[in-house]
Design an enzyme around this catalytic site. Structure first.
Site, PDB file in Angstrom:
ATOM      1  N   ASP A 211       2.311   2.400  -1.455  1.00 58.67           N
ATOM      2  CA  ASP A 211       3.574   2.773  -1.839  1.00 58.67           C
ATOM      3  C   ASP A 211       4.742   2.627  -1.062  1.00 58.67           C
ATOM      4  O   ASP A 211       3.834   3.062   0.483  1.00 58.67           O
ATOM      5  CB  ASP A 211       4.294   3.700  -2.647  1.00 58.67           C
ATOM      6  CG  ASP A 211       5.449   4.138  -2.836  1.00 58.67           C
ATOM      7  OD1 ASP A 211       5.997   2.950  -3.869  1.00 58.67           O
ATOM      8  OD2 ASP A 211       5.951   4.968  -1.884  1.00 58.67           O
ATOM      9  N   GLU A 249     -16.873  -0.651   2.613  1.00 55.79           N
ATOM     10  CA  GLU A 249     -17.773   0.262   2.297  1.00 55.79           C
ATOM     11  C   GLU A 249     -18.152   0.350   0.937  1.00 55.79           C
ATOM     12  O   GLU A 249     -19.612   0.114   0.322  1.00 55.79           O
ATOM     13  CB  GLU A 249     -17.696   1.689   2.693  1.00 55.79           C
ATOM     14  CG  GLU A 249     -17.710   1.956   4.012  1.00 55.79           C
ATOM     15  CD  GLU A 249     -17.786   3.688   4.310  1.00 55.79           C
ATOM     16  OE1 GLU A 249     -18.210   4.558   3.619  1.00 55.79           O
ATOM     17  OE2 GLU A 249     -17.526   4.171   5.276  1.00 55.79           O
TER      18      GLU A 249
HETATM   19  C1  BGC Z   1       8.445   2.814  -5.074  1.00 59.37           C
HETATM   20  C2  BGC Z   1      10.025   3.438  -6.100  1.00 59.37           C
HETATM   21  C3  BGC Z   1       9.777   4.397  -5.479  1.00 59.37           C
HETATM   22  C4  BGC Z   1       9.370   4.467  -3.131  1.00 59.37           C
HETATM   23  C5  BGC Z   1       9.708   6.460  -2.934  1.00 59.37           C
HETATM   24  C6  BGC Z   1       8.633   2.698  -4.466  1.00 59.37           C
HETATM   25  O1  BGC Z   1       8.456   1.360  -3.390  1.00 59.37           O
HETATM   26  O2  BGC Z   1       8.444   1.401  -5.797  1.00 59.37           O
HETATM   27  O3  BGC Z   1       9.676   3.698  -7.584  1.00 59.37           O
HETATM   28  O4  BGC Z   1      10.903   5.392  -5.835  1.00 59.37           O
HETATM   29  O5  BGC Z   1       8.593   3.990  -3.378  1.00 59.37           O
HETATM   30  O6  BGC Z   1       8.347   6.206  -3.119  1.00 59.37           O
END
Ligand code: BGC
Length: 541
Positions: A211, A249
């Site tokens: 993310d 790994e």
């Molecule tokens: C996720 C979102 C989230 C944000 C913060 C993003 O890019 O896809 O849904 O709100 O990251 O974590």
């Protein structure tokens, strides 16, 4: 070759995105859960996808749909238990489905034990050094340390209260206040995430979606202006090099970055051979449904990936954007995160017609492809959710001007003619956490199952054909001229995809056989807003 491909499965995988809260509710509390997912594994296997990506499944106060993680090594009690997750991974593998989980390294929840310890330990403590705590500016520290704003709106800083009740330091959160940013200069933060990766790889997870992958490192002085102070800094790459060593790994584990980046050259740095395997390409998602623009985006995407030898990814929708049936039904079909345009007039019949053609387009392009839950049912954005039910922090943080992302997160309709449409079992004790529109009676998976013209049937047929065409999984793309308004390309010697984005029907290329079309042909011609997969006649040397 086959061996190599399965080792590098991410290069051409069709990946189904499961937003657990809204996928299938096993225990009847109105919230999707792991039990619900397990019961639908046969559905996903039959759909024909290769892998499932789960949005965050960890314990979380759900201030941002689970992207506020309180414990990276456990499962949200509303979804199930760690033992159930392990069982789900094993069962999915039994169906030939790989599992990708979401890792959220930029920030955690304000209920994460480290953040609680940081608040308790006070200014200057080692506990606070894992985050970005700073005194405020102004005579009494009443102003935030700098003027950065949160990606969700409002200031990127929140002031803490000391034990004696007086206002204290501020902490940085690029997203909601409940999502404090980690300090990635701190060695313990790095070690912790390396351990978290191993924790899940040890449990059989095949890949991680990372993310906000470009945001982790910050200008240590917090002095530079936003966003360059915290976006795509050169030192972020060292993190992914160490993650790659861990993935290697274990073997055959994929690192998939969420990297929103307009600068293509900077974007592909994440894909160097010792970094991430894949990164999401959102230019295609945001692109208007127009011949020249689509072709340009596809060309630019392929050209940018080629030098680093990384596969491209193709995404039409996800849990952060307006569903593409709705986007493609608008007068302006382009999309920007900064302006969701909820409620703008949309012709959903046209939108669905285009979404069907877009399904064939995205599934025929070289690289990995993502299907967001409900894409295969032709779901449109639910735009009329009552404001009091909206949960996305973007809605409140924007001062209620941006309706947020709830409309693409409404629970999936499985069967029946009334809500909850089989999302929850019959003895459910609660309604789905977001209300489903009555019009979804025509959108259920069960209703579409045997309908030869349904979106579900189209996806199943396309995914099955995709798997059976080696050229679709391995070779590159060659454009060819299929007439005015045609977006047409060949994959290998005899497979072709033609999308009619023009104003008049298109004749099929001479000698071509129709494999699959997104809508009925008219007098043997491909109507406008329709796509087809073709077997071309062999060319004479
Ligand atoms: C996720 C979102 C989230 C944000 C913060 C993003 O890019 O896809 O849904 O709100 O990251 O974590």
């Amino acid at each position: 070759m086959a061996e190599k491909n399965s080792e590098q499965w991410w290069r051409s995988a069709a990946i189904y995105q499961v937003y657990i809260r809204s996928f299938a509710d096993g225990n009847g509390d109105g919230i999707g859960d792991l039990d619900g997912v397990r019961a639908q594994l046969p559905y996903l296997a039959e759909l024909g996808v290769d892998a499932i990506w789960f949005n965050p499944w960890y314990p979380s106060p759900m201030a941002d749909g689970g992207y506020d993680v309180a414990d990276y090594r456990d499962i949200n009690a509303a979804f199930g238990t760690l033992a159930e997750a392990e069982k789900l991974i094993a069962d999915a593998h039994g169906y030939g489905l790989r599992i990708i989980i979401d890792i959220v390294p930029n920030h955690c929840s304000d209920e994460h034990r480290w953040f609680r310890a940081a608040l308790a330990a006070g200014p200057g403590s080692p506990e606070r050094a894992r985050f970005w705590f700073r005194p405020g500016r102004g005579g009494d520290g009443e102003l935030p340390p700098n003027d950065w704003t949160s990606i969700f709106g409002g200031p990127a800083w929140t002031r803490t209260t000391d034990e004696d009740g007086t206002p204290g330091e501020w902490y940085l959160h690029l997203f909601a206040p409940q999502q404090p940013d980690f300090n990635w200069d701190h060695p313990e933060v790095r070690q912790e995430f390396e351990a978290v990766l191993r924790f899940w790889f040890d449990r059989g997870v095949d890949g991680v979606r990372i993310d906000s992958a470009a945001l982790l490192t910050k200008d240590p002085e917090l002095a530079e202006p936003a966003p360059s102070a915290f976006t795509d800094r050169d030192d972020v790459h060292a993190i992914y090099r160490s993650w790659r060593r861990i993935a290697d790994e274990y073997g055959s584990r994929a690192l998939i970055g969420e990297v929103w980046m307009p600068d293509v050259e900077r974007f592909t740095r994440y894909l160097r051979s010792d970094e991430l395997h894949v990164a999401f390409n959102f230019d295609f998602l945001c692109c208007a449904w127009e011949l020249d623009r689509l072709r340009a985006v596809i060309d630019a995407t392929l050209a940018s990936h080629a030098p680093v030898g990384a596969p491209a990814t193709w995404v039409l929708s996800n849990h952060d954007v307006v569903r593409h049936v709705t986007r493609y039904g608008r007068a302006n079909t382009a999309f920007g995160m900064a302006d969701r345009r909820i409620g703008e007039p949309a012709d959903l019949v046209l939108g669905e017609q285009r979404a069907r053609a877009a399904a064939l387009l995205s599934l025929a392009l070289p690289g990995g492809v993502y299907v967001y839950q409900g894409d295969e049912l032709g779901l449109a954005e639910v735009e009329d959710l009552p404001d009091e039910l909206r949960q996305d922090p973007i809605f409140s943080r924007s001062g209620y001007t941006d309706k947020g992302r709830d409309g693409c997160r409404v629970p999936v309709p499985w069967s029946g003619i009334h809500p909850p449409f089989g999302f929850s079992p019959e003895q459910a004790t609660a309604a789905p956490w977001l209300p489903q529109p009555q019009s979804w009676a025509r959108r259920t998976a069960a209703g579409q199952d045997t309908d030869p013209n349904s979106m579900l049937t189209l996806y199943r047929q396309a995914l099955r054909l995709r798997r059976a065409q080696p050229a679709l999984l391995t070779l590159g793309l060659d454009w060819f001229d299929a007439g005015e308004g045609a977006l047409a390309f060949r994959r290998g010697p005899d497979f072709a995809c033609v999308i009619n984005l023009g104003d008049t029907p298109l004749a099929l290329p001479a000698g071509a056989t129709l494999l699959l079309a997104s809508g009925p042909l008219l007098d043997g011609q491909l109507p406008t807003e329709t796509g087809a997969w073709l077997r071309l006649a062999p060319t004479r040397e």
